[in-house]
Each structure stands twice: as structure tokens, then as C-alpha cells.
Design a protein around this motif. Sequence first.
Motif, PDB file in Angstrom:
ATOM      1  N   THR A  77       1.045  -1.206  -0.095  1.00 23.23           N
ATOM      2  CA  THR A  77      -0.053   0.069  -0.036  1.00 23.23           C
ATOM      3  C   THR A  77       1.068   1.307   0.028  1.00 23.23           C
ATOM      4  N   PRO A  78       0.425   2.456  -0.530  1.00 15.87           N
ATOM      5  CA  PRO A  78       1.382   3.595  -0.583  1.00 15.87           C
ATOM      6  C   PRO A  78       1.610   4.276   0.742  1.00 15.87           C
ATOM      7  N   LEU A  79       0.900   3.734   1.924  1.00 16.41           N
ATOM      8  CA  LEU A  79       1.186   4.445   3.119  1.00 16.41           C
ATOM      9  C   LEU A  79       2.584   3.591   3.561  1.00 16.41           C
ATOM     10  N   VAL A  80       2.331   2.210   3.774  1.00 17.66           N
ATOM     11  CA  VAL A  80       3.066   1.553   4.116  1.00 17.66           C
ATOM     12  C   VAL A  80       4.543   1.325   3.481  1.00 17.66           C
ATOM     13  N   LYS A  81       4.375   1.568   2.401  1.00 18.50           N
ATOM     14  CA  LYS A  81       5.710   1.647   1.210  1.00 18.50           C
ATOM     15  C   LYS A  81       6.476   3.034   1.659  1.00 18.50           C
ATOM     16  N   GLY A  82       5.508   3.922   1.955  1.00 18.04           N
ATOM     17  CA  GLY A  82       6.436   5.301   2.335  1.00 18.04           C
ATOM     18  C   GLY A  82       6.948   5.277   3.589  1.00 18.04           C
ATOM     19  N   ILE A  83       6.507   4.427   4.438  1.00 19.82           N
ATOM     20  CA  ILE A  83       6.768   4.192   5.719  1.00 19.82           C
ATOM     21  C   ILE A  83       8.274   3.514   5.819  1.00 19.82           C
ATOM     22  N   LEU A  84       8.071   2.322   5.113  1.00 19.25           N
ATOM     23  CA  LEU A  84       9.297   1.575   4.920  1.00 19.25           C
ATOM     24  C   LEU A  84      10.494   2.330   4.326  1.00 19.25           C
ATOM     25  N   ASP A  85      10.056   3.210   3.221  1.00 20.69           N
ATOM     26  CA  ASP A  85      11.163   3.879   2.479  1.00 20.69           C
ATOM     27  C   ASP A  85      11.701   5.036   3.468  1.00 20.69           C
ATOM     28  N   ARG A  86      10.985   5.654   4.069  1.00 20.84           N
ATOM     29  CA  ARG A  86      11.444   6.701   5.163  1.00 20.84           C
ATOM     30  C   ARG A  86      12.287   6.075   6.143  1.00 20.84           C
ATOM     31  N   ILE A 219      12.653  -6.740  -6.694  1.00 18.29           N
ATOM     32  CA  ILE A 219      12.446  -6.129  -5.566  1.00 18.29           C
ATOM     33  C   ILE A 219      11.519  -4.798  -5.898  1.00 18.29           C
ATOM     34  N   GLN A 220      10.976  -4.666  -7.045  1.00 13.48           N
ATOM     35  CA  GLN A 220      10.254  -3.652  -7.450  1.00 13.48           C
ATOM     36  C   GLN A 220       8.626  -4.012  -7.280  1.00 13.48           C
ATOM     37  N   ASP A 221       7.853  -3.176  -6.562  1.00 17.09           N
ATOM     38  CA  ASP A 221       6.459  -3.406  -6.392  1.00 17.09           C
ATOM     39  C   ASP A 221       5.710  -3.427  -7.779  1.00 17.09           C
ATOM     40  N   PRO A 222       4.437  -4.223  -7.680  1.00 15.38           N
ATOM     41  CA  PRO A 222       3.681  -4.128  -9.071  1.00 15.38           C
ATOM     42  C   PRO A 222       3.131  -2.874  -9.054  1.00 15.38           C
ATOM     43  N   GLU A 223       2.848  -2.507 -10.492  1.00 13.71           N
ATOM     44  CA  GLU A 223       2.592  -1.244 -11.024  1.00 13.71           C
ATOM     45  C   GLU A 223       0.904  -1.579 -11.011  1.00 13.71           C
ATOM     46  N   LEU A 276      -6.511  -3.976   6.973  1.00 15.26           N
ATOM     47  CA  LEU A 276      -5.600  -2.804   6.890  1.00 15.26           C
ATOM     48  C   LEU A 276      -5.248  -2.345   5.458  1.00 15.26           C
ATOM     49  N   ALA A 277      -5.079  -3.716   4.790  1.00 12.87           N
ATOM     50  CA  ALA A 277      -4.713  -3.606   3.458  1.00 12.87           C
ATOM     51  C   ALA A 277      -5.891  -3.200   2.455  1.00 12.87           C
ATOM     52  N   ILE A 278      -6.962  -3.657   2.873  1.00 13.56           N
ATOM     53  CA  ILE A 278      -8.222  -3.267   2.166  1.00 13.56           C
ATOM     54  C   ILE A 278      -8.685  -1.800   2.207  1.00 13.56           C
ATOM     55  N   VAL A 279      -8.352  -1.195   3.583  1.00 15.99           N
ATOM     56  CA  VAL A 279      -8.651   0.180   3.716  1.00 15.99           C
ATOM     57  C   VAL A 279      -7.813   1.071   3.026  1.00 15.99           C
ATOM     58  N   LEU A 280      -6.181   0.577   2.938  1.00 17.61           N
ATOM     59  CA  LEU A 280      -5.093   1.243   2.394  1.00 17.61           C
ATOM     60  C   LEU A 280      -4.863   1.428   1.062  1.00 17.61           C
ATOM     61  N   HIS A 281      -5.450   0.219   0.469  1.00 14.33           N
ATOM     62  CA  HIS A 281      -5.380   0.165  -1.077  1.00 14.33           C
ATOM     63  C   HIS A 281      -6.697   0.953  -1.611  1.00 14.33           C
ATOM     64  N   GLN A 282      -7.486   1.236  -1.100  1.00 10.62           N
ATOM     65  CA  GLN A 282      -8.517   1.957  -1.221  1.00 10.62           C
ATOM     66  C   GLN A 282      -9.711   1.382  -2.163  1.00 10.62           C
ATOM     67  N   THR A 283      -9.439   0.631  -3.152  1.00  7.91           N
ATOM     68  CA  THR A 283     -10.250   0.202  -3.971  1.00  7.91           C
ATOM     69  C   THR A 283     -10.149  -1.379  -4.100  1.00  7.91           C
ATOM     70  N   PRO A 284     -10.934  -2.212  -4.395  1.00  6.19           N
ATOM     71  CA  PRO A 284     -10.822  -3.782  -4.724  1.00  6.19           C
ATOM     72  C   PRO A 284      -9.792  -3.903  -5.799  1.00  6.19           C
ATOM     73  N   HIS A 285      -9.948  -3.275  -6.885  1.00  5.04           N
ATOM     74  CA  HIS A 285      -8.985  -3.273  -7.811  1.00  5.04           C
ATOM     75  C   HIS A 285      -7.527  -3.309  -7.568  1.00  5.04           C
ATOM     76  N   ARG A 286      -7.248  -2.314  -6.748  1.00  5.18           N
ATOM     77  CA  ARG A 286      -5.772  -2.338  -6.332  1.00  5.18           C
ATOM     78  C   ARG A 286      -5.303  -3.534  -5.417  1.00  5.18           C
ATOM     79  N   LEU A 287      -6.137  -3.657  -4.614  1.00  3.86           N
ATOM     80  CA  LEU A 287      -6.102  -5.005  -3.681  1.00  3.86           C
ATOM     81  C   LEU A 287      -5.910  -6.286  -4.499  1.00  3.86           C
TER      82      LEU A 287
END
Length: 435
Positions: A77-86, A219-223, A276-287
Motif C-alpha cells: 500500500t502507498p502508506l506502508v511503502k512510504g513508511i518503509l522507504d522513510r 524488488i520492485q512493487d507491482p504497478e 488494513l490492506a483493504i482500507v489502504l489500497h482504497q479500491t478492490p481493484h488495487r488490492l
Amino acid sequence: MLNRASQPLVRLVERYLPDPYIFVLILTLVAAVAAMLVEGQSPVAVMDMWGKGFWGLLTFSMQMLLVLVTGFMLASTPLVKGILDRLASMARNPGQAILLVTYVSLVASWINWGFGLVVGALFAKALARRIQVHYPLLIASAYGGFVVWHGGLAGSIPLTIATPGHFTESQIGVIGTGDTIFAFFNLAIVVALFIVVPLINRLMLPPQDESVFADPSKIQDPEVPEVTPSRPAEHLENSRLLAWLVGFSGVAYAVYYFVQGGGLNLNIVNFMFLFLAIVLHQTPHRLLVSLNEAVKGGAGIVIQFPFYAGIMAIMTQSGLAETISQGFVSIATEQTLPFWSFISAGVVNLFVPSGGGQWAVQAPVMLPAALALGADVPRVAMAVAWGDAWTNLLQPFWALPVLAIAGLRAKDIMGYCLVLLIVTGVVISLGLSFL
């Protein structure tokens, strides 16, 4: 110096350690032959034990697959990826990356073993995207922190004997976590490992010109492609409202669970990861895009865990695990019983890689011995727990989720884990014997 000393072990493992699937096939044959030779079991009896026990870990297998899948989905998810990257940005060089991933894995594994397995591997990938660091050692460091799990908050053996009504209560009563997890000797072992494990990992780091770097494609995340809904079904697949109604309901239940006094276990960890993944991905498609990527690494868990269930059935039902434990107990004294309990648990763990299952096998041997010798019962119980955690550094069973996330093979990391096995074995033995 340690890097040079570790290289022969690394090369040995790379040359001779087979794929984990081959490893479990060999263990199956070893357990079967030993049951016949040592316990006098007939081939038909051993085959019957193996076949009936083959599906004994289906629930646990699904739990482990969900640890991998839900953890991956949450981390993408964008939020967790951002935390891990920081957090990864705190490391400025390869040495700091090794230290940082080890500390994160140690802390997460001490809190909960399933949490530690996933977080350590995903954080290692975040570091690899930022820093050119020897990738096999980075992943080995992420997995090496797992060694503390059974001395932590989710240790299955100390939590079992702290629960009223446990199967050995008539022998030892209920032993609170103040005498096990939070006892001085156990906390001292944990603190020592928090110092030693990162240091050993850092000292094994090879020079940059000898390092193997991560494959960028692994190591890249899926687009996640942007979709413009044109049909009613696509509107549902990209509906934030639908995802959030269900997702926040799950989050609310998790909060209610802990308010009611619920403790951390594998089911609630997976539950939290998923919702949390369902909430943070925001849409079923992204999940679902993240899910399709996550399940690619689950093949090893699906095929291998039933074989380990069969091995466990042979070991326990034939009496082989009990014989191994009794062999070590027979040479023990009041002072040395914790040490021999630790060693025997490490051996049994290679065939019965389950903390709860191993305690069910070893408790009927170790507890009467501890009571007869006048040994410290909580210390003996924790010795079995530490032995179970210790040889996970050699047993690829638990490394499968980490390897799946990292895109590596067992032989890529096990040479470094073998060095950790030797060093941590000394530290834990000293703590159990003299503190």
C-alpha cells in the motif's frame, strides 16, 4: 575477519544444501527409516502414521500462506511503502542497512513471529531499492532476527504453560510469564542477542566488489494501472465506498478484540494485515493487483507443509521424538538439564518445526525429569522454547515466506544463517546455564 571465516560455510551451503522441497523429502525418508530402526516400527505402521498425519497442518499451512499474502498486500500500500522507504532512508551505507534490518526484524519477531517474518523481509526489499548492499546477507539478516521469537511476547510454550487448563497443569501448575518471558535469564538472553546478532551480521558483510546485488525486477512493487470505469462491474471494482465499508468494519473488530483483552496470535495478525490492506489500497481493484503478485511466492508453503505434517506424525506417534529427548535427559543433572533440553529441542525441531507441537512431544519427557532432578521448571520450559527457535536458522521450513518475498533460494542465505546458528547457540546456552 568474520566475513573471511564465514565464506567456507557459505560456499559449503551453496554447494550442498538442496532446495527446501528436496530437504523435506530427505527428512521424510530419514524419519521413516529411523522410526523402523530405532523404534522397531514396521514399514506398514510407519506408512500409516505418515499418511494419516499428512494433512495435519492444513489450518497452519493456510495461516502461513496468509501471513505471506496479507503481509505483502499491506506492505504494497502507498502508506506502508512510504513508511518503509522513510525508515530505509536512515541507512546511508551497506553496513548501516545490515544493522537496521536486523534490529527491525529482532523487534518485530519479539512482538510476534508472523509479524517479524513479513516485516523483516519487506523492509529488506525497501533497503535494497535504496542501497547497493549484498542482498543474500541482507535477507539472511532479516530472517536471523526470527531467532528471538520464542523468547518474546508470542512464544507458544511460555504462553501455553501460563494458560489455566493447559495439558501439564497437573504436574507444574500454571507458570506466569514473569517466570518465563520476563524472567531475568530470558530477558538477558534477548538483550544479548540484540547486541550479538546485528554485530555478527555486520561483520559478515563482504566488500562491495564481492557483493551480489538484488535483481531490480525482484524488488520492485507491482504497478497498478489506472482504470477509467465504463461498466457497472468496473465501478464496483474501483469503489472506495465498498472497500472502506468492509475494511473499516474489520479494523473496528480488531480494536474491539484488543479492548476486550485479546492477545496477539497468528489469526489476529492476519486479520489486521488483511483489513488494513483493504482500507489502504482504497479500491478492490488495487488490492487484487497486489494479491495476484503476492500469491506467486506461496508455492513452497503449499507443497511442503503437508510433508512436514507427515514427518511430525512419524516422529510423535512412533516414539522417536520422545526417544531423542530421553537420550539427552539421561545424561543430565539438575544444573545441566536446561542445556540438554535446549540441545534436544534443537534436534527435534529439525523434524517437528512447530513450537506447540514440539512442546506436546517433549513436555512429557522434560517435565518429569525436571521435577525428579529438582531443576528449575520454568527455565527447562524456556530451554525447549529456545531450542525450537534456535535451529530455525538451519531449518528452511520457516524461511519459506521470507524467501518468497525476497525472491531468493534457501541456499542463498543459509550459509550466513549457519554462522548465526553457531554464535547464537553459544549465547543461549550460556544464558540458560549460568544466569
